[in-house]
Design a protein around this motif. Structure first.
Motif, PDB file in Angstrom:
ATOM      1  N   TYR A 293       0.729  -1.156  -0.111  1.00  0.00           N
ATOM      2  CA  TYR A 293      -0.120  -0.019  -0.099  1.00  0.00           C
ATOM      3  C   TYR A 293       0.796   1.203  -0.045  1.00  0.00           C
ATOM      4  CZ  TYR A 293      -3.764   3.208   1.447  1.00  0.00           C
ATOM      5  OH  TYR A 293      -4.707   4.122   1.510  1.00  0.00           O
ATOM      6  N   ARG A 294       1.847   1.168   0.626  1.00  0.00           N
ATOM      7  CA  ARG A 294       2.664   2.230   1.162  1.00  0.00           C
ATOM      8  C   ARG A 294       3.495   2.639  -0.174  1.00  0.00           C
ATOM      9  NH1 ARG A 294       4.649   1.726   7.201  1.00  0.00           N
ATOM     10  NH2 ARG A 294       2.985   2.528   8.257  1.00  0.00           N
ATOM     11  N   ALA A 295       3.831   1.323  -0.901  1.00  0.00           N
ATOM     12  CA  ALA A 295       4.685   1.344  -2.235  1.00  0.00           C
ATOM     13  C   ALA A 295       3.773   2.027  -3.540  1.00  0.00           C
ATOM     14  CB  ALA A 295       5.362   0.264  -2.612  1.00  0.00           C
ATOM     15  N   GLY A 296       2.668   1.963  -2.955  1.00  0.00           N
ATOM     16  CA  GLY A 296       1.579   2.341  -4.317  1.00  0.00           C
ATOM     17  C   GLY A 296       1.505   1.113  -5.245  1.00  0.00           C
ATOM     18  N   ALA A 297       1.891  -0.075  -4.826  1.00  0.00           N
ATOM     19  CA  ALA A 297       1.554  -1.091  -5.856  1.00  0.00           C
ATOM     20  C   ALA A 297       0.385  -1.454  -6.373  1.00  0.00           C
ATOM     21  CB  ALA A 297       2.339  -2.389  -5.306  1.00  0.00           C
ATOM     22  N   THR A 298       0.063  -1.375  -7.752  1.00  0.00           N
ATOM     23  CA  THR A 298      -1.054  -1.841  -8.189  1.00  0.00           C
ATOM     24  C   THR A 298      -1.223  -3.126  -8.514  1.00  0.00           C
ATOM     25  OG1 THR A 298      -0.150  -1.687 -10.573  1.00  0.00           O
ATOM     26  CG2 THR A 298      -1.050   0.581  -9.853  1.00  0.00           C
ATOM     27  N   LYS A 299      -2.730  -3.823  -9.092  1.00  0.00           N
ATOM     28  CA  LYS A 299      -2.687  -5.268  -8.993  1.00  0.00           C
ATOM     29  C   LYS A 299      -1.927  -5.627 -10.054  1.00  0.00           C
ATOM     30  CE  LYS A 299      -6.444  -8.536  -9.843  1.00  0.00           C
ATOM     31  NZ  LYS A 299      -5.675  -9.475  -8.837  1.00  0.00           N
ATOM     32  N   GLU A 300      -1.716  -4.970 -11.104  1.00  0.00           N
ATOM     33  CA  GLU A 300      -0.720  -5.403 -12.347  1.00  0.00           C
ATOM     34  C   GLU A 300       0.446  -5.740 -11.800  1.00  0.00           C
ATOM     35  OE1 GLU A 300      -4.330  -3.457 -13.901  1.00  0.00           O
ATOM     36  OE2 GLU A 300      -2.819  -2.827 -12.662  1.00  0.00           O
ATOM     37  N   LEU A 301       1.065  -4.951 -11.036  1.00  0.00           N
ATOM     38  CA  LEU A 301       2.328  -5.170 -10.428  1.00  0.00           C
ATOM     39  C   LEU A 301       2.471  -6.327  -9.434  1.00  0.00           C
ATOM     40  CD1 LEU A 301       5.355  -4.308 -10.072  1.00  0.00           C
ATOM     41  CD2 LEU A 301       4.607  -2.809  -8.158  1.00  0.00           C
ATOM     42  N   THR A 302       1.551  -6.482  -8.518  1.00  0.00           N
ATOM     43  CA  THR A 302       1.514  -7.294  -7.702  1.00  0.00           C
ATOM     44  C   THR A 302       1.020  -9.012  -8.283  1.00  0.00           C
ATOM     45  OG1 THR A 302      -1.013  -7.077  -7.181  1.00  0.00           O
ATOM     46  CG2 THR A 302       0.646  -6.085  -5.729  1.00  0.00           C
TER      47      THR A 302
ATOM     48  N   ARG B 210      14.380 -19.625  -7.965  1.00  0.00           N
ATOM     49  CA  ARG B 210      12.883 -20.288  -8.028  1.00  0.00           C
ATOM     50  C   ARG B 210      11.748 -19.355  -8.687  1.00  0.00           C
ATOM     51  NH1 ARG B 210      13.555 -21.275  -2.676  1.00  0.00           N
ATOM     52  NH2 ARG B 210      12.135 -19.732  -2.324  1.00  0.00           N
ATOM     53  N   THR B 211      12.339 -18.065  -9.088  1.00  0.00           N
ATOM     54  CA  THR B 211      11.455 -16.777  -9.727  1.00  0.00           C
ATOM     55  C   THR B 211      10.781 -17.399 -10.795  1.00  0.00           C
ATOM     56  OG1 THR B 211      11.811 -14.489 -10.285  1.00  0.00           O
ATOM     57  CG2 THR B 211      13.469 -16.139 -11.036  1.00  0.00           C
ATOM     58  N   TRP B 212       9.711 -16.746 -10.779  1.00  0.00           N
ATOM     59  CA  TRP B 212       8.617 -17.035 -11.724  1.00  0.00           C
ATOM     60  C   TRP B 212       8.903 -16.242 -13.253  1.00  0.00           C
ATOM     61  CZ3 TRP B 212       4.023 -15.689  -8.272  1.00  0.00           C
ATOM     62  CH2 TRP B 212       3.870 -16.188  -7.207  1.00  0.00           C
ATOM     63  N   ASN B 213       9.798 -15.394 -13.219  1.00  0.00           N
ATOM     64  CA  ASN B 213      10.035 -14.563 -14.400  1.00  0.00           C
ATOM     65  C   ASN B 213       8.877 -13.731 -15.108  1.00  0.00           C
ATOM     66  OD1 ASN B 213      13.051 -14.870 -15.029  1.00  0.00           O
ATOM     67  ND2 ASN B 213      12.387 -16.967 -14.531  1.00  0.00           N
ATOM     68  N   ARG B 214       7.946 -13.513 -13.952  1.00  0.00           N
ATOM     69  CA  ARG B 214       6.550 -12.652 -14.698  1.00  0.00           C
ATOM     70  C   ARG B 214       7.107 -11.311 -15.056  1.00  0.00           C
ATOM     71  NH1 ARG B 214       1.549 -14.919 -10.879  1.00  0.00           N
ATOM     72  NH2 ARG B 214       1.417 -17.095 -11.983  1.00  0.00           N
ATOM     73  N   GLU B 215       6.524 -10.947 -15.923  1.00  0.00           N
ATOM     74  CA  GLU B 215       6.625  -9.317 -16.081  1.00  0.00           C
ATOM     75  C   GLU B 215       4.917  -8.672 -15.623  1.00  0.00           C
ATOM     76  OE1 GLU B 215       9.080  -7.509 -16.922  1.00  0.00           O
ATOM     77  OE2 GLU B 215      10.426  -9.178 -16.996  1.00  0.00           O
ATOM     78  N   PRO B 216       4.938  -7.461 -15.268  1.00  0.00           N
ATOM     79  CA  PRO B 216       3.786  -6.717 -15.161  1.00  0.00           C
ATOM     80  C   PRO B 216       3.068  -6.707 -16.411  1.00  0.00           C
ATOM     81  CG  PRO B 216       5.420  -5.668 -13.846  1.00  0.00           C
ATOM     82  CD  PRO B 216       6.304  -6.818 -14.701  1.00  0.00           C
ATOM     83  N   LYS B 217       1.693  -6.728 -16.414  1.00  0.00           N
ATOM     84  CA  LYS B 217       1.064  -6.429 -17.834  1.00  0.00           C
ATOM     85  C   LYS B 217       0.876  -4.971 -18.022  1.00  0.00           C
ATOM     86  CE  LYS B 217      -2.080 -10.326 -17.274  1.00  0.00           C
ATOM     87  NZ  LYS B 217      -3.401 -11.018 -16.965  1.00  0.00           N
ATOM     88  N   GLN B 218       1.187  -4.237 -16.927  1.00  0.00           N
ATOM     89  CA  GLN B 218       1.199  -2.591 -17.201  1.00  0.00           C
ATOM     90  C   GLN B 218       1.741  -2.294 -16.087  1.00  0.00           C
ATOM     91  OE1 GLN B 218      -2.749  -0.851 -17.666  1.00  0.00           O
ATOM     92  NE2 GLN B 218      -1.962   1.276 -17.719  1.00  0.00           N
ATOM     93  N   ALA B 219       3.294  -2.060 -16.138  1.00  0.00           N
ATOM     94  CA  ALA B 219       3.940  -1.483 -15.080  1.00  0.00           C
ATOM     95  C   ALA B 219       3.749  -0.120 -14.734  1.00  0.00           C
ATOM     96  CB  ALA B 219       5.679  -1.484 -15.531  1.00  0.00           C
ATOM     97  N   GLN B 220       3.812   0.231 -13.387  1.00  0.00           N
ATOM     98  CA  GLN B 220       3.875   1.523 -13.061  1.00  0.00           C
ATOM     99  C   GLN B 220       5.224   2.089 -12.996  1.00  0.00           C
ATOM    100  OE1 GLN B 220       2.226   0.003  -9.362  1.00  0.00           O
ATOM    101  NE2 GLN B 220       3.547   1.331  -8.444  1.00  0.00           N
ATOM    102  N   SER B 221       5.316   3.312 -13.684  1.00  0.00           N
ATOM    103  CA  SER B 221       6.465   3.896 -13.576  1.00  0.00           C
ATOM    104  C   SER B 221       7.708   2.950 -14.072  1.00  0.00           C
ATOM    105  CB  SER B 221       6.729   4.695 -12.332  1.00  0.00           C
ATOM    106  OG  SER B 221       5.802   5.712 -12.078  1.00  0.00           O
ATOM    107  N   VAL B 222       7.424   2.436 -15.197  1.00  0.00           N
ATOM    108  CA  VAL B 222       8.560   1.328 -15.721  1.00  0.00           C
ATOM    109  C   VAL B 222       9.849   1.581 -15.188  1.00  0.00           C
ATOM    110  CG1 VAL B 222       9.195  -0.013 -17.329  1.00  0.00           C
ATOM    111  CG2 VAL B 222       6.944   0.542 -17.332  1.00  0.00           C
ATOM    112  N   GLU B 223      10.348   2.811 -15.326  1.00  0.00           N
ATOM    113  CA  GLU B 223      11.501   3.218 -15.251  1.00  0.00           C
ATOM    114  C   GLU B 223      12.161   2.983 -13.525  1.00  0.00           C
ATOM    115  OE1 GLU B 223       9.406   6.843 -15.015  1.00  0.00           O
ATOM    116  OE2 GLU B 223       9.524   5.095 -16.344  1.00  0.00           O
TER     117      GLU B 223
END
Length: 774
Positions: free
Chosen positions: A316-325, A594-607
């Protein structure tokens, strides 16, 4: 085959002979297939982790290899003896053994080709083979049914298990026919039973099958009572006879640290509808990759309210969206059933948000009385990819996010939005209000997690050497984790003493054993060492106990967690992020592995999201190194790589078989030529006659060997018919003259050789004329 002693010594395979041979081979193949399945099922019970590598595909590989060796044997038998052909036919297994050893997609092939070779030799040289197959089928069917009733399906929804039972049933029916059929009656041919077996496997089952549940339940109750009696006796005896040695299995951080033996009893059964692996594209080569998922099962915590509040607060404090999580976490369900395990602790997946048993909520981390076999828990948990660069980036920057007060309602709404969980069902508003910024860990409690009692100056110096140049708490954890992963893993600790992990002094002792005394250890040593090094670096740390389970690639109805998967690992309390697990034990995969290597569908502030490239390499640049042999598991494999490698191997095997065939053919010809030269005149004559007959039979249509040489004479070319008749006359004279009569002279022998060569050349010319004419 027609054979009359003294007249025809050339073996010819009639249609009846070939049919009988094929029937025998089918029976042997069905027996070997069933034998391999039953033996493998028994091996699962003795060592459950075999299931991950040796499944139905392994049995199929054994069967294909067995059939392959059988075909070679019958091919070679056309020009060499039975024993030689049997031995030479399995020679390709040696070639295959070395060719398939590096195929990561098919790790079982190396074992399969050798097992098939041994089984082929067994069926070739075992005395009374027919009796062995006959009575062995009855024994295998009894064992298979017993295993099925007591343990359920080994390969759920897999035709291989159905095929094994169908083969055994047909073998037994064929055997009963042989044993009880009255003399004089014509039995059913074995092909009839083969067709029945194929029909059983291929025909679709009825939608409403016969309800065998009452019979199966009765059998299970009987077996369950027997197992309970054995289990009670075992635990009672283990309480009477103590030992300084330990066996792998679930433990709640009590006495440990000495030599530990392997224990492969199934302690937990897992059932999940979630996919047990992830697919992703490799960034470098673009190939599709497959990686197994894993789960940490924690004992004694139950629903981890503090962890879920910490996680939601951080995001919440990081402002993470559902796309990122969604790139590094997901809500998952899991059913756990206790097996060979008796503890009052509730075993639940890390990050558990809901835990029920028989529909009733489980409110505590442990119960007053131990749970017995069959105790079942239904868990819902937040599965987190702790190795995801996106999650790592959020944790590393946890102390930089604005510290704002989050209301109970805001956090509940956020949890429902991100993970569709009802936080108000998990934790009450009063409980939430009572939690502090350290997620409920007051100063007195946190003091326990920074206690360094018993640590030596040498251990303290190592901690400072590793972390003094780093400012970020997460970075300090990672460099300690990577440093410890260099040490070799070993369950046999020799004269290492026993320490109590529940006390700080005990963890200090275990850390000393790994780092400065033995230079090796197992999970308790790694976890203790990292915990104490973190505390000496100013980071609160603790150990968790439970299981680390790596799912197999093949999806199953249930997954068996053996005692050998019991594990202990450290957790670090990172300010603003809460408790984060780490894996310093080199024999287990790290979070990055063990990482899943997933990428966010719509990254927030990608940089601004994710770790910079080369983060880990830069962090480890100045890390101290130790000399060690690397250990661990390789689970990431290109999907296409094994297929192309398999094709290459098939071509190599075909070429090697052709070469072997050529060597045997030439060798046989040379041996026969040598034997011919050293033979007596009578023996040379017999050989020439057999070769003359072979040529005539080869170039005659619909020839039936009655054992009369006159039939061959009539089929011979007219220009040579009289001369061939004279040679046959010499043959009769030699046969009836008796031993030592010297009925055949050198002139007679040379004449037979000359006529045989003329006949061969005559047929050769005729064949060439026909080819030119066509």
């Amino acid at each position: 085959m027609t054979w009359i002693s003294g007249f025809s010594s050339e073996k010819t395979r009639s249609r009846e002979t070939i049919t009988a041979l094929l029937s025998t081979e089918l029976k042997i193949c069905m027996f070997i297939f069933s034998l391999t399945c039953v033996c493998l099922w028994g091996a699962y019970l003795a060592k459950g982790d075999l299931r991950e590598m040796y499944g139905s595909a392994f049995v199929l590989a054994v069967l294909i290899s067995f059939v392959f060796y059988g075909c070679l044997e019958h091919l070679f038998r056309t020009f060499t003896g039975g024993i030689i052909s049997a031995l030479v036919s399995v020679f390709p297994s040696v070639v295959l053994f070395f060719l398939v050893k590096d195929i990561e997609n098919f790790p079982y092939l190396q074992t399969a080709v050798m097992v098939a070779a041994l089984l082929r030799l067994f069926t070739d040289f075992v005395p009374f083979r027919e009796k062995v197959v006959l009575f062995g089928s009855f024994i295998l069917l009894a064992v298979a049914v017993s295993l099925r009733l007591s343990n359920g399906a080994f390969w759920p929804e897999d035709k291989a298990e159905t095929a094994a039972f169908a083969c055994l049933a047909m073998l037994v029916m064929s055997g009963l026919q042989y044993l009880i059929l009255e003399k004089g009656k014509e039995p059913f041919p074995y092909a009839f039973f083969v067709v029945m077996a194929v029909a059983v496997v291929l025909l679709p089952a009825r939608e409403e099958p016969i309800n065998w549940n009452p019979v199966i339940d009765a059998g299970k109750r009987f077996v369950q009572r027997a197992e309970d009696a054995y289990s009670d006796a075992f635990y009672f005896a283990s309480g009477l006879f103590k030992s300084d040695d330990f066996a792998t299995g679930y433990s709640n951080l009590g006495l440990t640290g000495a030599s530990t033996s392997e224990n492969n009893n199934t302690e937990l059964f897992l059932r999940t509808k979630s996919q047990t692996y992830v697919l992703f594209k490799d960034k470098e080569n673009g190939k599709l990759m497959k990686r197994r998922r894993s789960v940490y099962l924690v004992g004694g915590r139950g629903v981890d309210k503090e962890r879920i509040v910490d996680l939601l607060t951080l995001l919440y404090r990081a402002g993470a969206t559902k796309e990122l999580t969604d790139a590094f976490s997901q809500k998952t369900t899991l059913e756990l059933e206790y097996g060979y395990l008796r503890t009052g602790d509730e075993i639940a997946p890390m990050g558990c948000v809901e835990l029920t048993s028989s529909g009733k909520p489980v409110l505590q981390g442990s119960s007053d009385s131990p749970h017995k076999k069959g105790y079942t828990l239904d868990a819902t948990y937040i599965d987190i990819d702790y190795g995801s660069p996106y999650f790592v980036d959020v944790v590393r920057n946890a102390d930089s996010y604005p510290v704002e007060e989050i209301s109970y309602k805001e956090l509940c709404d956020y949890g429902k939005k991100i993970y569709t969980i009802n936080l108000d069902y998990i934790i009450t508003e009063e409980e939430y209000a009572a939690m502090t910024g350290t997620a409920g860990n007051d100063a007195e409690t946190m003091a326990l997690y920074i206690d360094t009692t018993g640590c030596s100056p040498q251990l303290s110096d190592l901690a400072h050497k590793l972390t003094d140049d780093l400012d970020n708490e997460y970075d300090k954890c990672r460099i300690i984790e990577e440093y410890l992963r260099q040490f070799p893993y070993n369950l046999n600790m020799g004269d290492a003493g026993v320490s109590d992990m529940s006390k700080t002094e005990g963890m200090s002792e275990l850390a000393e054993v790994l780092l400065f005394q033995k230079g090796e250890g197992y999970c308790v040593h790694y976890a203790s060492a990292m915990t104490m090094l973190l505390r000496l670096s100013g980071i609160p740390a603790r150990c968790d106990a439970g299981y680390s389970y790596l799912y197999p690639f093949e999806e199953q109805e249930e997954y068996r967690v053996e005692a050998s998967r019991a594990h202990t690992w450290p957790e670090a309390y990172i300010e603003g992020a809460g408790w984060i697990p780490f894996e310093p034990t080199g024999a287990y995969l790290s979070a990055a592995d063990r990482t899943w290597n997933r990428e966010p569908k719509q990254a927030q502030s990608v940089e601004d999201v994710g770790l910079a490239e080369g983060y880990l390499e830069g962090l480890m640049q100045n890390m101290p190194e130790i000399q060690t042999e690397g250990v661990g598991e390789v689970t990431v494999e290109p999907v296409e790589k094994g297929i192309f490698r398999l094709i290459t191997i098939v071509v190599a095997v075909i070429l090697s078989v052709l070469f072997l065939f050529l060597v045997l053919l030439i060798g046989t010809m040379l041996v026969r030529e040598a034997l011919y030269k050293r033979a007596t005149f009578e023996e040379k004559l017999r050989t020439d006659v057999e070769l003359i007959k072979k040529d005539i039979r080869k170039h005659s249509d619909s020839f039936f060997d009655r054992g009369l040489l006159s039939d061959y004479e009539k089929r011979a070319p007219e220009v040579l018919r009289q001369q061939i008749g004279e040679i046959f006359g010499l043959y009769y004279r030699a046969e009836y003259a008796g031993p030592g009569s010297n009925a055949i002279s050198e002139v007679d022998s040379r004449k037979a050789l000359e006529i045989r060569k003329k006949l061969h050349e005559s047929y050769k010319k005729d064949t060439n004329k026909k080819r030119r004419g066509s």
